[in-house]
Scaffold this active site. Structure first.
Site, PDB file in Angstrom:
ATOM      1  N   ARG A   1    -106.435 -67.372  48.463  1.00  0.00           N
ATOM      2  CA  ARG A   1    -106.267 -68.818  48.291  1.00  0.00           C
ATOM      3  C   ARG A   1    -107.407 -69.252  47.369  1.00  0.00           C
ATOM      4  O   ARG A   1    -108.558 -69.387  47.816  1.00  0.00           O
ATOM      5  CB  ARG A   1    -106.314 -69.556  49.631  1.00  0.00           C
ATOM      6  CG  ARG A   1    -105.980 -71.057  49.499  1.00  0.00           C
ATOM      7  CD  ARG A   1    -105.885 -71.693  50.884  1.00  0.00           C
ATOM      8  NE  ARG A   1    -105.754 -73.130  50.839  1.00  0.00           N
ATOM      9  CZ  ARG A   1    -104.606 -73.801  50.978  1.00  0.00           C
ATOM     10  NH1 ARG A   1    -103.479 -73.128  51.114  1.00  0.00           N
ATOM     11  NH2 ARG A   1    -104.589 -75.115  50.961  1.00  0.00           N
TER      12      ARG A   1
ATOM     13  N   ASP B   1    -106.286 -75.539  58.890  1.00  0.00           N
ATOM     14  CA  ASP B   1    -105.450 -74.701  58.030  1.00  0.00           C
ATOM     15  C   ASP B   1    -105.847 -73.227  58.067  1.00  0.00           C
ATOM     16  O   ASP B   1    -105.136 -72.391  57.492  1.00  0.00           O
ATOM     17  CB  ASP B   1    -105.540 -75.175  56.573  1.00  0.00           C
ATOM     18  CG  ASP B   1    -104.775 -76.464  56.325  1.00  0.00           C
ATOM     19  OD1 ASP B   1    -103.734 -76.662  56.964  1.00  0.00           O
ATOM     20  OD2 ASP B   1    -105.232 -77.281  55.500  1.00  0.00           O
TER      21      ASP B   1
ATOM     22  N   ASP C   1     -94.185 -83.479  62.693  1.00  0.00           N
ATOM     23  CA  ASP C   1     -95.649 -83.392  62.737  1.00  0.00           C
ATOM     24  C   ASP C   1     -96.201 -84.188  63.920  1.00  0.00           C
ATOM     25  O   ASP C   1     -97.028 -83.691  64.694  1.00  0.00           O
ATOM     26  CB  ASP C   1     -96.268 -83.964  61.455  1.00  0.00           C
ATOM     27  CG  ASP C   1     -96.216 -83.012  60.287  1.00  0.00           C
ATOM     28  OD1 ASP C   1     -97.078 -82.138  60.207  1.00  0.00           O
ATOM     29  OD2 ASP C   1     -95.302 -83.150  59.461  1.00  0.00           O
TER      30      ASP C   1
ATOM     31  N   GLU D   1    -104.597 -82.802  62.757  1.00  0.00           N
ATOM     32  CA  GLU D   1    -104.346 -83.262  61.383  1.00  0.00           C
ATOM     33  C   GLU D   1    -103.846 -84.700  61.328  1.00  0.00           C
ATOM     34  O   GLU D   1    -104.215 -85.455  60.425  1.00  0.00           O
ATOM     35  CB  GLU D   1    -103.334 -82.344  60.697  1.00  0.00           C
ATOM     36  CG  GLU D   1    -103.084 -82.752  59.255  1.00  0.00           C
ATOM     37  CD  GLU D   1    -102.179 -81.792  58.510  1.00  0.00           C
ATOM     38  OE1 GLU D   1    -102.166 -81.870  57.271  1.00  0.00           O
ATOM     39  OE2 GLU D   1    -101.492 -80.993  59.157  1.00  0.00           O
TER      40      GLU D   1
ATOM     41  N   THR E   1     -95.699 -77.979  55.434  1.00  0.00           N
ATOM     42  CA  THR E   1     -94.676 -79.021  55.557  1.00  0.00           C
ATOM     43  C   THR E   1     -93.564 -78.843  54.534  1.00  0.00           C
ATOM     44  O   THR E   1     -92.386 -79.037  54.846  1.00  0.00           O
ATOM     45  CB  THR E   1     -95.303 -80.425  55.395  1.00  0.00           C
ATOM     46  OG1 THR E   1     -96.446 -80.525  56.242  1.00  0.00           O
ATOM     47  CG2 THR E   1     -94.325 -81.504  55.768  1.00  0.00           C
TER      48      THR E   1
ATOM     49  N   LYS F   1     -98.882 -66.653  55.972  1.00  0.00           N
ATOM     50  CA  LYS F   1     -99.485 -65.632  55.101  1.00  0.00           C
ATOM     51  C   LYS F   1    -100.495 -64.788  55.873  1.00  0.00           C
ATOM     52  O   LYS F   1    -100.571 -63.573  55.705  1.00  0.00           O
ATOM     53  CB  LYS F   1    -100.146 -66.309  53.896  1.00  0.00           C
ATOM     54  CG  LYS F   1     -99.153 -66.962  52.942  1.00  0.00           C
ATOM     55  CD  LYS F   1     -99.824 -67.524  51.718  1.00  0.00           C
ATOM     56  CE  LYS F   1    -100.588 -68.797  51.973  1.00  0.00           C
ATOM     57  NZ  LYS F   1     -99.737 -69.948  52.317  1.00  0.00           N
TER      58      LYS F   1
ATOM     59  N   HIS G   1    -101.693 -75.375  45.580  1.00  0.00           N
ATOM     60  CA  HIS G   1    -102.544 -74.939  46.690  1.00  0.00           C
ATOM     61  C   HIS G   1    -103.444 -73.764  46.311  1.00  0.00           C
ATOM     62  O   HIS G   1    -104.468 -73.540  46.953  1.00  0.00           O
ATOM     63  CB  HIS G   1    -101.678 -74.543  47.895  1.00  0.00           C
ATOM     64  CG  HIS G   1    -100.980 -75.710  48.526  1.00  0.00           C
ATOM     65  ND1 HIS G   1     -99.929 -75.562  49.398  1.00  0.00           N
ATOM     66  CD2 HIS G   1    -101.179 -77.029  48.396  1.00  0.00           C
ATOM     67  CE1 HIS G   1     -99.503 -76.760  49.785  1.00  0.00           C
ATOM     68  NE2 HIS G   1    -100.254 -77.658  49.184  1.00  0.00           N
TER      69      HIS G   1
ATOM     70  N   ILE H   1     -97.783 -78.950  61.929  1.00  0.00           N
ATOM     71  CA  ILE H   1     -96.883 -78.226  61.032  1.00  0.00           C
ATOM     72  C   ILE H   1     -97.683 -77.851  59.805  1.00  0.00           C
ATOM     73  O   ILE H   1     -97.969 -78.685  58.958  1.00  0.00           O
ATOM     74  CB  ILE H   1     -95.648 -79.053  60.606  1.00  0.00           C
ATOM     75  CG1 ILE H   1     -94.714 -79.274  61.778  1.00  0.00           C
ATOM     76  CG2 ILE H   1     -94.897 -78.311  59.497  1.00  0.00           C
ATOM     77  CD1 ILE H   1     -93.380 -79.869  61.389  1.00  0.00           C
ATOM     78  N   ASP H   2     -98.059 -76.587  59.730  1.00  0.00           N
ATOM     79  CA  ASP H   2     -98.725 -76.083  58.537  1.00  0.00           C
ATOM     80  C   ASP H   2     -97.631 -75.551  57.619  1.00  0.00           C
ATOM     81  O   ASP H   2     -96.829 -74.708  58.027  1.00  0.00           O
ATOM     82  CB  ASP H   2     -99.702 -74.965  58.901  1.00  0.00           C
ATOM     83  CG  ASP H   2    -100.498 -74.507  57.698  1.00  0.00           C
ATOM     84  OD1 ASP H   2    -100.915 -75.370  56.905  1.00  0.00           O
ATOM     85  OD2 ASP H   2    -100.694 -73.290  57.545  1.00  0.00           O
TER      86      ASP H   2
ATOM     87  N   ASP I   1    -103.020 -77.630  63.630  1.00  0.00           N
ATOM     88  CA  ASP I   1    -102.145 -78.059  62.546  1.00  0.00           C
ATOM     89  C   ASP I   1    -100.734 -78.080  63.123  1.00  0.00           C
ATOM     90  O   ASP I   1    -100.153 -77.024  63.377  1.00  0.00           O
ATOM     91  CB  ASP I   1    -102.224 -77.110  61.349  1.00  0.00           C
ATOM     92  CG  ASP I   1    -101.630 -77.744  60.097  1.00  0.00           C
ATOM     93  OD1 ASP I   1    -100.764 -78.639  60.238  1.00  0.00           O
ATOM     94  OD2 ASP I   1    -102.013 -77.363  58.982  1.00  0.00           O
TER      95      ASP I   1
ATOM     96  N   SER J   1     -97.792 -71.829  54.276  1.00  0.00           N
ATOM     97  CA  SER J   1     -98.434 -71.946  55.588  1.00  0.00           C
ATOM     98  C   SER J   1     -99.292 -70.753  55.976  1.00  0.00           C
ATOM     99  O   SER J   1     -99.426 -69.778  55.236  1.00  0.00           O
ATOM    100  CB  SER J   1     -97.384 -72.194  56.680  1.00  0.00           C
ATOM    101  OG  SER J   1     -96.774 -70.985  57.114  1.00  0.00           O
TER     102      SER J   1
END
Length: 332
Positions: free
Chosen positions: A260, A273, A47, A70, A131, A246, A219, A128-129, A126, A243
């Site tokens: 979501r 995100d 990250d 982030e 993680t 999608k 989430h 690393i979206d 981001d 992440s």
């Protein structure tokens, strides 16, 4: 030269180099490289490294552009952060043209502390979206977007483990997704510079759709999603992945709906995100809104303060999906 052509090229370079760093970390992943953030989510050396790489490359080309990132460098400072800092510095300097020193590394990471806003240019990142997907060796992405006067104009998503063809999951992996407002959405392999335009699968009825949702139920509510699927007559099993991948899956037609759904009434989504995924969906022919059919508002700071959840679908069925979402959510 087309609008934002330079920004596009710089963003692709930054995301590809950051993705390369993430792949290096994964190949040599050590448990001790994982730090737990205040919200309980893990953050790896990748990250910090990815944020440093992207921020530095953006700064070299656009020194006046602020960045909403982030991560912040607190865990890397002082004697307690020395070991992790040295790992990050070593990684970052393997992909940057000009090496950084300790202080430059910390300053570069913290260049992502911009509070956001409604005027002017800003990038949001981001590093690393997904993680948890990264730690499992599954789906994660590096997501970068350019926001101008509160509206997303450019998005680049680097997905190192994403199959080039989802029907051949054991085949070649590593995809880059690119979108600019008014210019369409594109995919290319990590192994090539050739780009292919992508678009939503053509669909006229929600019952024929498949939907994409988070792997982790924390989430997004899987139970609510199942009820919504039932209302819409959807019988296909959901495609679950971590992440912003999608967004990529739906944009190129691997699935038709991305939900979501809020798991807490007070939860605010972070702009990093969703920004890059949002422009990708729009340029691929889809509609993005929250569960109340309001557009996502990226002009209010670091979070989507006035939005609840995210609903993505083809324009032909988005209204029906929203109706089903509201039937389920309003009953709670």
């Amino acid at each position: 030269m087309s609008a934002l052509a330079i920004e596009r090229a710089v963003a692709i370079n930054a995301v590809l180099r950051a993705s390369k760093v993430c792949q290096k970390v994964f190949q040599n992943l050590v448990t001790s490289d994982t730090v737990i953030k205040k919200d309980g989510s893990p953050v790896t050396v990748a990250d910090f490294s990815a944020q440093a790489v992207v921020n530095r490359i953006l700064y070299e080309s656009f020194p006046n552009d602020p960045i909403v990132g982030e991560e912040e460098s607190g865990s890397l400072r002082g004697d307690s952060g020395k070991e992790l800092r040295n790992k990050v510095l070593s990684l970052v300097n393997t992909v940057l043209d000009t090496p950084l020193n300790d202080n430059e590394l910390l300053e570069t990471i913290d260049r992502g502390n911009f509070p956001g806003g409604s005027s002017g240019r800003m990038w949001t990142l981001d590093p690393i979206d997904g993680t948890m997907g990264f730690l499992r060796g599954e789906q994660f992405c590096v997501g970068l977007a350019l926001i101008i006067d509160g509206e997303v104009h450019l998005g680049v998503l680097g997905c190192p483990f994403f199959p080039v063809d989802l029907k051949a999951p054991e085949g070649e992996r590593g995809c880059l997704f690119i979108a600019i407002k008014g210019q369409g959405a594109f995919q290319r392999k990590f192994s090539s510079t050739e780009e292919t335009q992508i678009c939503f699968a053509d669909i006229s009825s929600p019952s024929a759709a498949s939907f994409c949702e988070s792997v982790v139920a924390e989430h997004s509510s899987h139970g609510d999603a199942a009820k919504i699927a039932s209302l819409l007559g959807i019988t296909k099993p959901p495609l679950r992945m971590d992440s912003m991948c999608k967004y990529c899956a739906v944009a190129r037609g691997d699935a038709d709906i991305y939900l979501r759904l809020p798991v807490r009434i007070d939860y605010e989504e972070n702009i990093w995100d969703h920004a890059a995924g949002c422009i990708l969906i729009k340029e691929a022919g889809g509609v993005v809104s929250d569960i109340n059919n309001k557009p996502l508002d990226f002009s209010l700071g670091r979070t989507l303060k006035t939005n609840k959840g995210v609903v993505v679908a083809h324009s032909k069925i988005h209204g029906q999906v929203i109706d089903a979402v509201q039937q389920v959510i309003l009953k709670k």
